[in-house]
Scaffold this motif. Structure first.
Motif, PDB file in Angstrom:
ATOM      1  N   GLY A   1     -21.053 -14.341 -29.004  1.00 40.06           N
ATOM      2  CA  GLY A   1     -22.180 -14.506 -29.928  1.00 40.06           C
ATOM      3  C   GLY A   1     -21.787 -14.619 -31.376  1.00 40.06           C
ATOM      4  N   LEU A   2     -20.508 -14.439 -31.646  1.00 40.80           N
ATOM      5  CA  LEU A   2     -20.084 -14.408 -33.041  1.00 40.80           C
ATOM      6  C   LEU A   2     -18.723 -15.086 -33.149  1.00 40.80           C
ATOM      7  CD1 LEU A   2     -20.967 -12.931 -35.765  1.00 40.80           C
ATOM      8  CD2 LEU A   2     -19.383 -11.123 -35.093  1.00 40.80           C
ATOM      9  N   PRO A   3     -18.604 -16.107 -34.008  1.00 34.88           N
ATOM     10  CA  PRO A   3     -17.283 -16.726 -34.171  1.00 34.88           C
ATOM     11  C   PRO A   3     -16.340 -15.754 -34.874  1.00 34.88           C
ATOM     12  CG  PRO A   3     -18.872 -17.698 -35.709  1.00 34.88           C
ATOM     13  CD  PRO A   3     -19.631 -16.715 -34.867  1.00 34.88           C
ATOM     14  N   CYS A   4     -15.255 -15.396 -34.200  1.00 35.09           N
ATOM     15  CA  CYS A   4     -14.342 -14.391 -34.745  1.00 35.09           C
ATOM     16  C   CYS A   4     -12.977 -15.012 -35.025  1.00 35.09           C
ATOM     17  CB  CYS A   4     -14.149 -13.234 -33.764  1.00 35.09           C
ATOM     18  SG  CYS A   4     -15.668 -12.350 -33.398  1.00 35.09           S
ATOM     19  N   ALA A   5     -12.445 -14.741 -36.217  1.00 34.20           N
ATOM     20  CA  ALA A   5     -11.085 -15.170 -36.521  1.00 34.20           C
ATOM     21  C   ALA A   5     -10.086 -14.208 -35.915  1.00 34.20           C
ATOM     22  CB  ALA A   5     -10.899 -15.239 -38.047  1.00 34.20           C
ATOM     23  N   HIS A   6     -10.553 -12.998 -35.667  1.00 28.51           N
ATOM     24  CA  HIS A   6      -9.693 -11.965 -35.083  1.00 28.51           C
ATOM     25  C   HIS A   6     -10.609 -10.938 -34.440  1.00 28.51           C
ATOM     26  CE1 HIS A   6      -6.157  -9.310 -34.817  1.00 28.51           C
ATOM     27  NE2 HIS A   6      -7.012  -8.335 -35.077  1.00 28.51           N
ATOM     28  N   LEU A   7     -10.237 -10.478 -33.252  1.00 33.67           N
ATOM     29  CA  LEU A   7     -11.104  -9.524 -32.546  1.00 33.67           C
ATOM     30  C   LEU A   7     -10.257  -8.621 -31.668  1.00 33.67           C
ATOM     31  CD1 LEU A   7     -13.940  -8.574 -31.588  1.00 33.67           C
ATOM     32  CD2 LEU A   7     -13.943 -10.487 -29.991  1.00 33.67           C
ATOM     33  N   GLU A   8     -10.372  -7.338 -31.929  1.00 30.00           N
ATOM     34  CA  GLU A   8      -9.670  -6.355 -31.083  1.00 30.00           C
ATOM     35  C   GLU A   8     -10.700  -5.345 -30.611  1.00 30.00           C
ATOM     36  OE1 GLU A   8      -6.646  -4.078 -33.254  1.00 30.00           O
ATOM     37  OE2 GLU A   8      -6.543  -5.780 -34.618  1.00 30.00           O
ATOM     38  N   VAL A   9     -10.687  -5.025 -29.329  1.00 32.84           N
ATOM     39  CA  VAL A   9     -11.548  -3.958 -28.829  1.00 32.84           C
ATOM     40  C   VAL A   9     -10.694  -3.035 -27.974  1.00 32.84           C
ATOM     41  CG1 VAL A   9     -13.625  -3.354 -27.540  1.00 32.84           C
ATOM     42  CG2 VAL A   9     -13.524  -5.533 -28.750  1.00 32.84           C
TER      43      VAL A   9
ATOM     44  N   GLU B   1     -16.039 -15.110 -40.401  1.00 35.11           N
ATOM     45  CA  GLU B   1     -16.538 -15.717 -41.643  1.00 35.11           C
ATOM     46  C   GLU B   1     -18.037 -15.484 -41.805  1.00 35.11           C
ATOM     47  OE1 GLU B   1     -17.019 -20.266 -39.906  1.00 35.11           O
ATOM     48  OE2 GLU B   1     -15.189 -19.687 -40.971  1.00 35.11           O
ATOM     49  N   LYS B   2     -18.707 -15.154 -40.699  1.00 32.88           N
ATOM     50  CA  LYS B   2     -20.147 -14.878 -40.764  1.00 32.88           C
ATOM     51  C   LYS B   2     -20.465 -13.644 -41.606  1.00 32.88           C
ATOM     52  CE  LYS B   2     -21.967 -17.945 -37.873  1.00 32.88           C
ATOM     53  NZ  LYS B   2     -22.976 -18.912 -38.289  1.00 32.88           N
ATOM     54  N   PHE B   3     -19.455 -12.814 -41.853  1.00 33.51           N
ATOM     55  CA  PHE B   3     -19.683 -11.587 -42.623  1.00 33.51           C
ATOM     56  C   PHE B   3     -19.680 -11.840 -44.127  1.00 33.51           C
ATOM     57  CE2 PHE B   3     -17.444  -9.227 -38.939  1.00 33.51           C
ATOM     58  CZ  PHE B   3     -18.641  -9.112 -38.248  1.00 33.51           C
ATOM     59  N   ALA B   4     -19.238 -13.029 -44.529  1.00 31.19           N
ATOM     60  CA  ALA B   4     -19.101 -13.311 -45.958  1.00 31.19           C
ATOM     61  C   ALA B   4     -20.441 -13.134 -46.670  1.00 31.19           C
ATOM     62  CB  ALA B   4     -18.582 -14.732 -46.161  1.00 31.19           C
ATOM     63  N   GLY B   5     -20.409 -12.402 -47.761  1.00 29.13           N
ATOM     64  CA  GLY B   5     -21.601 -12.222 -48.576  1.00 29.13           C
ATOM     65  C   GLY B   5     -22.574 -11.181 -48.058  1.00 29.13           C
ATOM     66  N   LEU B   6     -22.249 -10.546 -46.931  1.00 30.16           N
ATOM     67  CA  LEU B   6     -23.161  -9.541 -46.372  1.00 30.16           C
ATOM     68  C   LEU B   6     -22.682  -8.136 -46.716  1.00 30.16           C
ATOM     69  CD1 LEU B   6     -23.757 -10.889 -42.725  1.00 30.16           C
ATOM     70  CD2 LEU B   6     -25.105 -11.341 -44.778  1.00 30.16           C
TER      71      LEU B   6
ATOM     72  N   TRP C   1     -14.613  -7.221 -41.123  1.00 27.80           N
ATOM     73  CA  TRP C   1     -13.882  -7.817 -42.244  1.00 27.80           C
ATOM     74  C   TRP C   1     -14.252  -9.290 -42.368  1.00 27.80           C
ATOM     75  CZ3 TRP C   1     -10.185  -4.823 -44.881  1.00 27.80           C
ATOM     76  CH2 TRP C   1      -9.820  -3.622 -44.259  1.00 27.80           C
ATOM     77  N   THR C   2     -14.282  -9.765 -43.610  1.00 27.12           N
ATOM     78  CA  THR C   2     -14.314 -11.213 -43.803  1.00 27.12           C
ATOM     79  C   THR C   2     -12.860 -11.693 -43.695  1.00 27.12           C
ATOM     80  OG1 THR C   2     -13.983 -11.020 -46.181  1.00 27.12           O
ATOM     81  CG2 THR C   2     -16.267 -11.062 -45.406  1.00 27.12           C
ATOM     82  N   PRO C   3     -12.645 -12.978 -43.379  1.00 26.50           N
ATOM     83  CA  PRO C   3     -11.260 -13.477 -43.293  1.00 26.50           C
ATOM     84  C   PRO C   3     -10.482 -13.222 -44.583  1.00 26.50           C
ATOM     85  CG  PRO C   3     -12.775 -15.077 -42.346  1.00 26.50           C
ATOM     86  CD  PRO C   3     -13.626 -14.003 -42.970  1.00 26.50           C
ATOM     87  N   GLU C   4     -11.150 -13.359 -45.740  1.00 27.85           N
ATOM     88  CA  GLU C   4     -10.469 -13.148 -47.026  1.00 27.85           C
ATOM     89  C   GLU C   4     -10.017 -11.698 -47.172  1.00 27.85           C
ATOM     90  OE1 GLU C   4     -13.381 -14.715 -46.673  1.00 27.85           O
ATOM     91  OE2 GLU C   4     -12.633 -16.739 -47.047  1.00 27.85           O
ATOM     92  N   ALA C   5     -10.937 -10.757 -46.867  1.00 30.91           N
ATOM     93  CA  ALA C   5     -10.607  -9.343 -47.018  1.00 30.91           C
ATOM     94  C   ALA C   5      -9.514  -8.942 -46.034  1.00 30.91           C
ATOM     95  CB  ALA C   5     -11.868  -8.479 -46.804  1.00 30.91           C
ATOM     96  N   TRP C   6      -9.580  -9.523 -44.835  1.00 31.02           N
ATOM     97  CA  TRP C   6      -8.589  -9.216 -43.802  1.00 31.02           C
ATOM     98  C   TRP C   6      -7.208  -9.709 -44.237  1.00 31.02           C
ATOM     99  CZ3 TRP C   6      -8.101  -6.182 -39.790  1.00 31.02           C
ATOM    100  CH2 TRP C   6      -7.179  -6.474 -38.776  1.00 31.02           C
ATOM    101  N   ALA C   7      -7.148 -10.915 -44.804  1.00 27.69           N
ATOM    102  CA  ALA C   7      -5.880 -11.474 -45.274  1.00 27.69           C
ATOM    103  C   ALA C   7      -5.333 -10.635 -46.422  1.00 27.69           C
ATOM    104  CB  ALA C   7      -6.080 -12.922 -45.716  1.00 27.69           C
TER     105      ALA C   7
END
Lengths: 84, 105
Positions: free
Chosen positions: A14-22, A36-41, A70-76
Motif C-alpha cells: 500500500g505504500l511505495p517504500c525505498a527501504h523497508l525492514e520489519v 517519499e510519501k512521507f515528505a512534508g508530513l 523516514w523520508t529518503p532525504e532524511a534516511w540518506a
C-alpha cells in the motif's frame, strides 16, 4: 500467527517504500520505513499513513507495532552521519 | 455525553493528558509504562492519565478521536502529540522537553 514477512507485504502493498525492514516475534513488531510519501508530513501524519495502509489489521491481527518513518532525504542524511 | 465530547473535555481542560493502559503507578503495557517514564523524565510529575482499560467507550473513542489505532496517546494543550514511538523520538531530540515546558504551569 502474523509474521514480519506478512506485515512487510501489507506495508509494501500500500505504500511505495525505498527501504523497508520489519522484525518481530509474532506479538510485537518493529518497522523501519523509508518512503517519499512521507515528505512534508509531520511524524503523526507519517504514522497515520502507515496505519491507514494496515487498516483493520492494526485492530485484529497486529498487537503492537513500533514505527520508525523516514523520508529518503532524511534516511540518506542519517546513513551519511552514521558513516561519519 | 458522547465519548468524543468526553475526550474533548479531558484534553482541553488539562494541559497534559496521557491515555494509557493501566495507571502511572501500575501500567498494564510496556509502551504505556515507557510513556509515563518519559513524562517524568521531562519533569512532568502531575499529568492527567486516563486508563482506557477501565473505560471501553473511551478506549474505542480515543482511536477515532485522533485517527490513531494504538495506546498510549499523549495530548498537550489539547493537541494530539503522538504515541510511544513519536514520544521517544521527540524525547531523544529534546522536542518533547521543550513542548512540555510550555504545559507545566
Amino acid at each position: 500467527m502474523t509474521t514480519p514477512e506478512a506485515i512487510q507485504g501489507y506495508i509494501a502493498g500500500g505504500l511505495p517504500c525505498a527501504h523497508l525492514e520489519v522484525e518481530g516475534d509474532g506479538q510485537h513488531f518493529r518497522a523501519v520505513i523509508v518512503s517519499e510519501k512521507f515528505a512534508g508530513l509531520s511524524r503523526v501524519r507519517q504514522h497515520q499513513l502507515v496505519y491507514q495502509v494496515l487498516g483493520d489489521r492494526m485492530r485484529e491481527e497486529i498487537h503492537a507495532l513500533s514505527l520508525e518513518t523516514w523520508t529518503p532525504e532524511a534516511w540518506a542524511a542519517k546513513a551519511g552521519a552514521a558513516r561519519g | 455525553m458522547s465519548a468524543n465530547d468526553r475526550i474533548r473535555e479531558q484534553v482541553t481542560s488539562n494541559p497534559v493528558v496521557l491515555y494509557m493502559k493501566g495507571s502511572p503507578a501500575f501500567p498494564q503495557c510496556g509502551f504505556s509504562g515507557a510513556a509515563v517514564q518519559m513524562l517524568k523524565a521531562c519533569g512532568v510529575d502531575r499529568f492527567q492519565s486516563v486508563d482506557v482499560l477501565a473505560d471501553p467507550e473511551i478506549r474505542q473513542g480515543i482511536k477515532e478521536y485522533s485517527n490513531w489505532p494504538t495506546i498510549p496517546q499523549l495530548y498537550v494543550n489539547g493537541e494530539f502529540v503522538g504515541g510511544a514511538d513519536i514520544m521517544r523520538e521527540m524525547y531523544q531530540s529534546g522536542e518533547l522537553q521543550k513542548m512540555l515546558e510550555t504545559a507545566k504551569a
